[in-house]
Design an enzyme around this catalytic site. Sequence first.
Site, PDB file in Angstrom:
ATOM      1  N   GLY A  10       0.852  -1.177   0.000  1.00 57.26           N
ATOM      2  CA  GLY A  10       0.000   0.000   0.000  1.00 57.26           C
ATOM      3  C   GLY A  10       0.887   1.224   0.000  1.00 57.26           C
ATOM      4  O   GLY A  10       1.742   1.376   0.877  1.00 57.26           O
ATOM      5  N   SER A  11       0.724   2.096  -1.002  1.00 59.73           N
ATOM      6  CA  SER A  11       1.641   3.234  -1.148  1.00 59.73           C
ATOM      7  C   SER A  11       0.920   4.572  -1.045  1.00 59.73           C
ATOM      8  O   SER A  11       1.251   5.530  -1.743  1.00 59.73           O
ATOM      9  CB  SER A  11       2.391   3.137  -2.488  1.00 59.73           C
ATOM     10  OG  SER A  11       3.160   1.963  -2.538  1.00 59.73           O
ATOM     11  N   GLY A  15       1.789   4.637   3.667  1.00 65.78           N
ATOM     12  CA  GLY A  15       2.871   3.898   3.022  1.00 65.78           C
ATOM     13  C   GLY A  15       4.073   4.774   2.726  1.00 65.78           C
ATOM     14  O   GLY A  15       5.224   4.386   2.973  1.00 65.78           O
ATOM     15  N   ASP A  34       2.015  -1.451  -4.701  1.00 67.74           N
ATOM     16  CA  ASP A  34       0.659  -0.925  -4.844  1.00 67.74           C
ATOM     17  C   ASP A  34       0.108  -1.404  -6.183  1.00 67.74           C
ATOM     18  O   ASP A  34       0.880  -1.675  -7.120  1.00 67.74           O
ATOM     19  CB  ASP A  34       0.656   0.607  -4.797  1.00 67.74           C
ATOM     20  CG  ASP A  34      -0.697   1.171  -4.404  1.00 67.74           C
ATOM     21  OD1 ASP A  34      -0.852   1.615  -3.248  1.00 67.74           O
ATOM     22  OD2 ASP A  34      -1.622   1.159  -5.249  1.00 67.74           O
ATOM     23  N   ASN A  96     -12.465  -4.027   2.380  1.00 65.85           N
ATOM     24  CA  ASN A  96     -11.091  -4.306   2.783  1.00 65.85           C
ATOM     25  C   ASN A  96     -10.840  -5.769   3.119  1.00 65.85           C
ATOM     26  O   ASN A  96      -9.695  -6.224   3.095  1.00 65.85           O
ATOM     27  CB  ASN A  96     -10.698  -3.403   3.955  1.00 65.85           C
ATOM     28  CG  ASN A  96     -10.464  -1.967   3.513  1.00 65.85           C
ATOM     29  OD1 ASN A  96     -10.392  -1.688   2.321  1.00 65.85           O
ATOM     30  ND2 ASN A  96     -10.356  -1.055   4.452  1.00 65.85           N
ATOM     31  N   THR A 120      -4.522  -1.680   8.138  1.00 63.11           N
ATOM     32  CA  THR A 120      -5.805  -1.502   7.460  1.00 63.11           C
ATOM     33  C   THR A 120      -6.984  -1.633   8.426  1.00 63.11           C
ATOM     34  O   THR A 120      -7.027  -2.533   9.251  1.00 63.11           O
ATOM     35  CB  THR A 120      -5.952  -2.535   6.329  1.00 63.11           C
ATOM     36  OG1 THR A 120      -4.826  -2.437   5.448  1.00 63.11           O
ATOM     37  CG2 THR A 120      -7.232  -2.313   5.540  1.00 63.11           C
ATOM     38  N   ARG A 152      -1.729   8.647  21.428  1.00 63.12           N
ATOM     39  CA  ARG A 152      -2.676   9.762  21.515  1.00 63.12           C
ATOM     40  C   ARG A 152      -3.014  10.063  22.974  1.00 63.12           C
ATOM     41  O   ARG A 152      -3.040  11.223  23.393  1.00 63.12           O
ATOM     42  CB  ARG A 152      -3.941   9.420  20.724  1.00 63.12           C
ATOM     43  CG  ARG A 152      -3.731   9.460  19.220  1.00 63.12           C
ATOM     44  CD  ARG A 152      -4.914   8.901  18.452  1.00 63.12           C
ATOM     45  NE  ARG A 152      -4.740   9.132  17.006  1.00 63.12           N
ATOM     46  CZ  ARG A 152      -5.364   8.442  16.057  1.00 63.12           C
ATOM     47  NH1 ARG A 152      -6.206   7.467  16.390  1.00 63.12           N
ATOM     48  NH2 ARG A 152      -5.151   8.716  14.783  1.00 63.12           N
ATOM     49  N   HIS A 176      -9.710  -1.480  18.199  1.00 61.01           N
ATOM     50  CA  HIS A 176      -9.312  -0.175  17.674  1.00 61.01           C
ATOM     51  C   HIS A 176     -10.556   0.509  17.128  1.00 61.01           C
ATOM     52  O   HIS A 176     -10.815   0.522  15.930  1.00 61.01           O
ATOM     53  CB  HIS A 176      -8.275  -0.368  16.568  1.00 61.01           C
ATOM     54  CG  HIS A 176      -7.726   0.923  16.027  1.00 61.01           C
ATOM     55  ND1 HIS A 176      -7.199   1.909  16.825  1.00 61.01           N
ATOM     56  CD2 HIS A 176      -7.618   1.385  14.756  1.00 61.01           C
ATOM     57  CE1 HIS A 176      -6.785   2.920  16.073  1.00 61.01           C
ATOM     58  NE2 HIS A 176      -7.035   2.624  14.817  1.00 61.01           N
TER      59      HIS A 176
END
Length: 322
Positions: A10-11, A15, A34, A96, A120, A152, A176
């Site tokens: 994945g770019s 990425g 990618d 996904n 992802t 965070r 998450h």
Amino acid sequence: MARDKIALIGSGQIGGTLAHLVGLKELGDVVMFDIAEGVPQGKALDIAQSSPVDGFDAHYTGANSYEALDNAKVCIVTAGVPRKPGMSRDDLLSINLKVMEQVGAGIKKYAPDAFVICITNPLDAMVWALQKASGLPAKKVVGMAGVLDSARFRYFLADEFNVSVEDVTAFVLGGHGDTMVPLTKYSTVAGIPLPDLVKMGWTSQARIDEIVDRTRNGGAEIVNLLKTGSAYYAPAASAIAMAESYLRDKKRVLPCAAYLNGEFGVKDMYVGVPVVIGSKGVERIVEIELAGKDREAFDKSVAAVQGLVDACKKIAPDLLGR
């Protein structure tokens, strides 16, 4: 001595940021993959041309074929559709999931010995699907979630107390998503637990509750501000911390989406918990004691993840046989 090979699947924004950080930290050579022709090649060339300025030596290549993953030591997966305003992580599930099946097959064929980090979303379900699709040992496949959520939380706490982020430790467990569990009991400033800081008058419980809520909505806050994308600097930095602990056998204790098979009372599921990451992958799961509201919140979060995994099983039942 040959440098380690880091494959970035994945770019996009994450990425590209990952690729630059790998160079800056001198973790190894980089392959950017990618399906979009020209994108990984262009970004790889751009980042490679920054190396004389930044002062690092690394070989960068871009590719549109999974063959480029051959013998990668680490694979970091960001491929998939990004989250957009008004879209929950769960909305991304169906699209996904198909991507994870394709990526998993590519890793299985060309990088079966790699340490795999999934970014992802929806994270906990996607890392579960990726492990099933790749067939890699569960200890070699993890999800990047807790490091980011904890970062965070740590940042918000450091800002509240006007202290260095280096002196703040914090753990966020669970899925998450909106049900994540920031643990105030195990969060400290220079070793002083948050409940004690409240008693000392440094802050109020109401303010801590606000920070916990902001942590839970940390990703959505950035999505709403950007309007056309999602966070990528902090997620990339979080994944690099995990990769570095593996590559350099640092054995850091990091909260990650790890495969549980009885720990915390959870079976056959990826959930965010503290783990030790070393050269063997996930070398230990730190099963801390949870009680009262923390246990209730964790169980609620696990139930939310279970719902996503069950949805995955319905969409792609063949994953169960892998």
